[in-house]
Write a protein that holds these residues in place. Structure first.
Motif, PDB file in Angstrom:
ATOM      1  N   UNK A   1       0.834  -1.196   0.000  1.00 30.17           N
ATOM      2  CA  UNK A   1       0.000   0.000   0.000  1.00 30.17           C
ATOM      3  C   UNK A   1       0.874   1.254   0.000  1.00 30.17           C
ATOM      4  N   UNK A   2       1.927   1.250   0.781  1.00 32.58           N
ATOM      5  CA  UNK A   2       2.826   2.404   0.813  1.00 32.58           C
ATOM      6  C   UNK A   2       3.463   2.635  -0.556  1.00 32.58           C
ATOM      7  N   UNK A   3       3.855   1.572  -1.235  1.00 32.42           N
ATOM      8  CA  UNK A   3       4.427   1.704  -2.586  1.00 32.42           C
ATOM      9  C   UNK A   3       3.416   2.311  -3.554  1.00 32.42           C
ATOM     10  N   UNK A   4       2.178   1.868  -3.466  1.00 33.20           N
ATOM     11  CA  UNK A   4       1.128   2.380  -4.343  1.00 33.20           C
ATOM     12  C   UNK A   4       0.897   3.867  -4.082  1.00 33.20           C
ATOM     13  N   UNK A   5       0.807   4.244  -2.819  1.00 32.84           N
ATOM     14  CA  UNK A   5       0.587   5.650  -2.469  1.00 32.84           C
ATOM     15  C   UNK A   5       1.741   6.507  -2.969  1.00 32.84           C
ATOM     16  N   UNK A   6       2.981   6.053  -2.782  1.00 33.69           N
ATOM     17  CA  UNK A   6       4.142   6.806  -3.267  1.00 33.69           C
ATOM     18  C   UNK A   6       4.087   6.964  -4.785  1.00 33.69           C
ATOM     19  N   UNK A   7       3.708   5.903  -5.495  1.00 38.87           N
ATOM     20  CA  UNK A   7       3.626   5.969  -6.957  1.00 38.87           C
ATOM     21  C   UNK A   7       2.589   6.988  -7.412  1.00 38.87           C
ATOM     22  N   UNK A   8       1.414   6.956  -6.790  1.00 35.61           N
ATOM     23  CA  UNK A   8       0.360   7.882  -7.198  1.00 35.61           C
ATOM     24  C   UNK A   8       0.714   9.325  -6.842  1.00 35.61           C
ATOM     25  N   UNK A   9       1.393   9.529  -5.743  1.00 35.92           N
ATOM     26  CA  UNK A   9       1.848  10.874  -5.397  1.00 35.92           C
ATOM     27  C   UNK A   9       2.879  11.374  -6.408  1.00 35.92           C
ATOM     28  N   UNK A  10       3.716  10.482  -6.913  1.00 33.21           N
ATOM     29  CA  UNK A  10       4.706  10.870  -7.922  1.00 33.21           C
ATOM     30  C   UNK A  10       4.018  11.374  -9.187  1.00 33.21           C
ATOM     31  N   UNK A  11       2.930  10.734  -9.602  1.00 31.70           N
ATOM     32  CA  UNK A  11       2.186  11.183 -10.781  1.00 31.70           C
ATOM     33  C   UNK A  11       1.635  12.584 -10.535  1.00 31.70           C
ATOM     34  N   UNK A  12       1.124  12.818  -9.325  1.00 25.98           N
ATOM     35  CA  UNK A  12       0.572  14.138  -9.006  1.00 25.98           C
ATOM     36  C   UNK A  12       1.651  15.210  -8.965  1.00 25.98           C
ATOM     37  N   UNK A  13       2.880  14.827  -8.669  1.00 28.53           N
ATOM     38  CA  UNK A  13       3.968  15.816  -8.601  1.00 28.53           C
ATOM     39  C   UNK A  13       4.739  15.860  -9.908  1.00 28.53           C
ATOM     40  N   UNK A  14       4.077  15.468 -10.991  1.00 24.86           N
ATOM     41  CA  UNK A  14       4.591  15.617 -12.353  1.00 24.86           C
ATOM     42  C   UNK A  14       5.797  14.732 -12.658  1.00 24.86           C
ATOM     43  N   UNK A  15       5.728  13.492 -12.208  1.00 22.34           N
ATOM     44  CA  UNK A  15       6.736  12.485 -12.552  1.00 22.34           C
ATOM     45  C   UNK A  15       6.020  11.282 -13.164  1.00 22.34           C
ATOM     46  N   UNK A  16       6.584  10.724 -14.236  1.00 25.93           N
ATOM     47  CA  UNK A  16       6.067   9.461 -14.762  1.00 25.93           C
ATOM     48  C   UNK A  16       6.367   8.394 -13.724  1.00 25.93           C
ATOM     49  N   UNK A  17       5.472   7.450 -13.554  1.00 26.60           N
ATOM     50  CA  UNK A  17       5.716   6.404 -12.561  1.00 26.60           C
ATOM     51  C   UNK A  17       5.053   5.098 -12.977  1.00 26.60           C
ATOM     52  N   UNK A  18       5.712   4.005 -12.656  1.00 26.13           N
ATOM     53  CA  UNK A  18       5.227   2.661 -13.001  1.00 26.13           C
ATOM     54  C   UNK A  18       4.419   2.119 -11.825  1.00 26.13           C
TER      55      UNK A  18
END
Length: 127
Positions: A18-35
């Motif tokens: 869950x922590x990995x998923x949250x970090x990934x989605x936050x990266x998208x919101x902060x203008x980073x591509x993320x897998x």
């Protein structure tokens, strides 16, 4: 009592996921591509061509549903990636014009500010 208190204070096995998923989605919101991993509680993906019929389907969904869900366009490959509710891949019947993928597959989400090429971009960004 001490043993049960220790077990209760340890994080659940799926909390790291869950922590990995949250970090990934936050990266998208902060203008980073993320897998991100497909399936789970997030989404599956339907992959279609990006041709005129697919664009007409987006327009029709906009009209019928008062807005189409998130769609990623990859102009280099000619594909549209439609983010679908999790579990869609489990119910997807074979189809000659599209495929639906869930876990264990992954997808790279473009940053939210990427709405035009080059590279994959949001045809319909998430709301």
């Amino acid at each position: 009592m001490g043993a049960s208190a220790g077990a209760a204070s340890e994080p659940a096995a799926d909390m790291a996921d869950l922590a990995d998923v949250v970090r990934s989605l936050l990266a998208v919101q902060t203008y980073c591509d993320t897998r991100v991993r497909l399936g789970g509680g997030l989404f599956d993906v339907v992959i279609t061509s990006a041709g005129a019929q697919a664009r007409a389907a987006v327009a029709l969904m906009d009209k019928i549903q008062d807005g189409c869900g998130p769609v990623i366009e990859d102009p280099d490959s000619g594909w549209l990636y439609w983010l679908a509710p999790p579990g869609s891949a489990d119910r997807w019947a074979p189809h000659s014009h599209a495929v639906c993928l869930g876990a264990p597959h992954t997808i790279t989400l473009p940053s939210l500010n990427r709405t035009a090429p080059p590279g994959p971009c949001w045809h319909r960004p998430p709301s």
